[in-house]
Scaffold this motif. Sequence first.
Motif, PDB file in Angstrom:
ATOM      1  N   PHE A  32     -26.609  29.482 -54.517  1.00 51.48           N
ATOM      2  CA  PHE A  32     -27.594  30.450 -54.021  1.00 51.48           C
ATOM      3  C   PHE A  32     -28.806  29.706 -53.452  1.00 51.48           C
ATOM      4  CE2 PHE A  32     -25.596  33.897 -56.631  1.00 51.48           C
ATOM      5  CZ  PHE A  32     -25.483  34.835 -55.603  1.00 51.48           C
ATOM      6  N   ALA A  33     -29.246  28.683 -54.184  1.00 49.23           N
ATOM      7  CA  ALA A  33     -30.363  27.882 -53.689  1.00 49.23           C
ATOM      8  C   ALA A  33     -29.968  27.132 -52.426  1.00 49.23           C
ATOM      9  CB  ALA A  33     -30.817  26.898 -54.772  1.00 49.23           C
ATOM     10  N   ARG A  34     -28.731  26.645 -52.387  1.00 45.79           N
ATOM     11  CA  ARG A  34     -28.262  25.900 -51.204  1.00 45.79           C
ATOM     12  C   ARG A  34     -28.215  26.801 -49.967  1.00 45.79           C
ATOM     13  NH1 ARG A  34     -22.646  22.315 -50.716  1.00 45.79           N
ATOM     14  NH2 ARG A  34     -23.109  21.478 -48.636  1.00 45.79           N
ATOM     15  N   ALA A  35     -27.956  28.083 -50.182  1.00 46.08           N
ATOM     16  CA  ALA A  35     -27.937  29.006 -49.045  1.00 46.08           C
ATOM     17  C   ALA A  35     -29.266  28.968 -48.290  1.00 46.08           C
ATOM     18  CB  ALA A  35     -27.639  30.422 -49.527  1.00 46.08           C
ATOM     19  N   ARG A  36     -30.331  28.726 -49.011  1.00 49.63           N
ATOM     20  CA  ARG A  36     -31.660  28.650 -48.380  1.00 49.63           C
ATOM     21  C   ARG A  36     -32.043  27.215 -48.017  1.00 49.63           C
ATOM     22  NH1 ARG A  36     -36.337  31.495 -47.854  1.00 49.63           N
ATOM     23  NH2 ARG A  36     -38.282  30.337 -48.042  1.00 49.63           N
ATOM     24  N   LEU A  37     -31.619  26.268 -48.843  1.00 45.41           N
ATOM     25  CA  LEU A  37     -32.119  24.895 -48.713  1.00 45.41           C
ATOM     26  C   LEU A  37     -31.175  23.964 -47.983  1.00 45.41           C
ATOM     27  CD1 LEU A  37     -33.406  24.489 -52.391  1.00 45.41           C
ATOM     28  CD2 LEU A  37     -34.762  25.102 -50.373  1.00 45.41           C
ATOM     29  N   ALA A  38     -29.961  24.430 -47.641  1.00 44.59           N
ATOM     30  CA  ALA A  38     -28.963  23.547 -47.020  1.00 44.59           C
ATOM     31  C   ALA A  38     -29.468  22.956 -45.721  1.00 44.59           C
ATOM     32  CB  ALA A  38     -27.668  24.318 -46.767  1.00 44.59           C
ATOM     33  N   ARG A  39     -29.151  21.685 -45.503  1.00 47.41           N
ATOM     34  CA  ARG A  39     -29.517  21.016 -44.262  1.00 47.41           C
ATOM     35  C   ARG A  39     -28.436  21.263 -43.221  1.00 47.41           C
ATOM     36  NH1 ARG A  39     -31.583  15.161 -46.723  1.00 47.41           N
ATOM     37  NH2 ARG A  39     -33.512  15.970 -47.670  1.00 47.41           N
ATOM     38  N   LEU A  40     -28.557  22.369 -42.515  1.00 45.73           N
ATOM     39  CA  LEU A  40     -27.580  22.720 -41.485  1.00 45.73           C
ATOM     40  C   LEU A  40     -28.075  22.262 -40.122  1.00 45.73           C
ATOM     41  CD1 LEU A  40     -26.542  26.306 -42.616  1.00 45.73           C
ATOM     42  CD2 LEU A  40     -25.452  24.135 -43.148  1.00 45.73           C
ATOM     43  N   ARG A  84     -25.936  12.975 -56.122  1.00 53.69           N
ATOM     44  CA  ARG A  84     -25.694  12.700 -54.707  1.00 53.69           C
ATOM     45  C   ARG A  84     -25.776  13.953 -53.842  1.00 53.69           C
ATOM     46  NH1 ARG A  84     -22.497   7.532 -53.621  1.00 53.69           N
ATOM     47  NH2 ARG A  84     -23.489   6.134 -55.133  1.00 53.69           N
ATOM     48  N   PHE A  85     -25.695  15.124 -54.470  1.00 53.59           N
ATOM     49  CA  PHE A  85     -25.753  16.385 -53.740  1.00 53.59           C
ATOM     50  C   PHE A  85     -27.130  16.636 -53.139  1.00 53.59           C
ATOM     51  CE2 PHE A  85     -26.554  17.077 -58.245  1.00 53.59           C
ATOM     52  CZ  PHE A  85     -27.795  17.704 -58.222  1.00 53.59           C
ATOM     53  N   ARG A  86     -28.119  15.872 -53.571  1.00 45.60           N
ATOM     54  CA  ARG A  86     -29.488  16.095 -53.072  1.00 45.60           C
ATOM     55  C   ARG A  86     -29.589  15.890 -51.569  1.00 45.60           C
ATOM     56  NH1 ARG A  86     -33.054  12.403 -57.009  1.00 45.60           N
ATOM     57  NH2 ARG A  86     -31.338  10.986 -56.470  1.00 45.60           N
ATOM     58  N   LYS A  87     -28.707  15.058 -50.999  1.00 44.25           N
ATOM     59  CA  LYS A  87     -28.767  14.813 -49.559  1.00 44.25           C
ATOM     60  C   LYS A  87     -28.273  16.019 -48.764  1.00 44.25           C
ATOM     61  CE  LYS A  87     -24.225  12.535 -49.381  1.00 44.25           C
ATOM     62  NZ  LYS A  87     -23.520  11.270 -49.094  1.00 44.25           N
ATOM     63  N   LEU A  88     -27.651  16.973 -49.445  1.00 46.44           N
ATOM     64  CA  LEU A  88     -27.141  18.163 -48.767  1.00 46.44           C
ATOM     65  C   LEU A  88     -28.198  19.243 -48.607  1.00 46.44           C
ATOM     66  CD1 LEU A  88     -23.742  18.496 -50.691  1.00 46.44           C
ATOM     67  CD2 LEU A  88     -24.124  17.430 -48.454  1.00 46.44           C
TER      68      LEU A  88
END
Length: 269
Positions: free
Chosen positions: A261-269, A176-180
């Motif tokens: 670390f990947a989320r730092a770049r890929l996060a949907r902010l 479910r984290f993929r939506k983030l």
Amino acid sequence: MTTTPKRAARDVSQSRVFRTLARSGYAVNGLLHILIGGIAIGIGVAGGSGGEADQSGALRQVAQTPGGLIVLWLAVVGLFALGLWQVVTVVLVSNPDAKKKWGKRAVEAGKGAVYFVLGGTALVFALGGSTNSSDSSQSFSAQALATPGGVFLVIAVGLAVFGFGVGFVFIGAQKRFRKLITVPPGAAGRTVVGLGMAGYIAQGVAMAVVGVLFVVAAVTVDPEKASGLDGALKALADLPFGIAILIAVGIGFIAYGLFLFARARLARL
């Protein structure tokens, strides 16, 4: 024109500097989880003894390394920025269903509180101080158990933490984290998703054990049982095949750190 809180929050959320600082918070959190995972593995190799496998232990390691003070101040800025981002998110939550809207706001506010607490802990170390998460958990439990009805409060906290742990396992197993994040294509995307699955499940297992320890502390009226993440991970070592489980959870924490670390770049902010 009158500036409403939602308009102000929307304006702030569009700031490139603010978004960059918020993203850096994920990277800082990732570093802490990698260090916690390394400490947990070290405890497993040592047969259940070793350093503090929690945020305090990770920050203490950072403080003791060359250039650690700079990293600590970067951690303070990044974690507080991420906490503020969650505050902005709370204001911007929109849903025609009032119950779902306030539920989402509560979840985002909870995340913000966690980042502010982590940022505050990093600030203590950056200023040359020290803190111990296990002692804080035990102190809270002792004070709560000493008050009328405190047993029920500690049980409620334990059950809530256990529930969050189960939720993390579910999020990891169901991806479910993929939506983030914006999942990249190909092998990179599969790697990020794999890290997320392992990381969320390991986080969930650790949180569930923390919750169980709070309940045990309440039932036995022994606040020392509520020893936080460090105590939870060390408690795993006492289980059958506990050392292998602890090492696996430590690897999972490292995976979660790499995912962040990947989320730092890929996060949907």
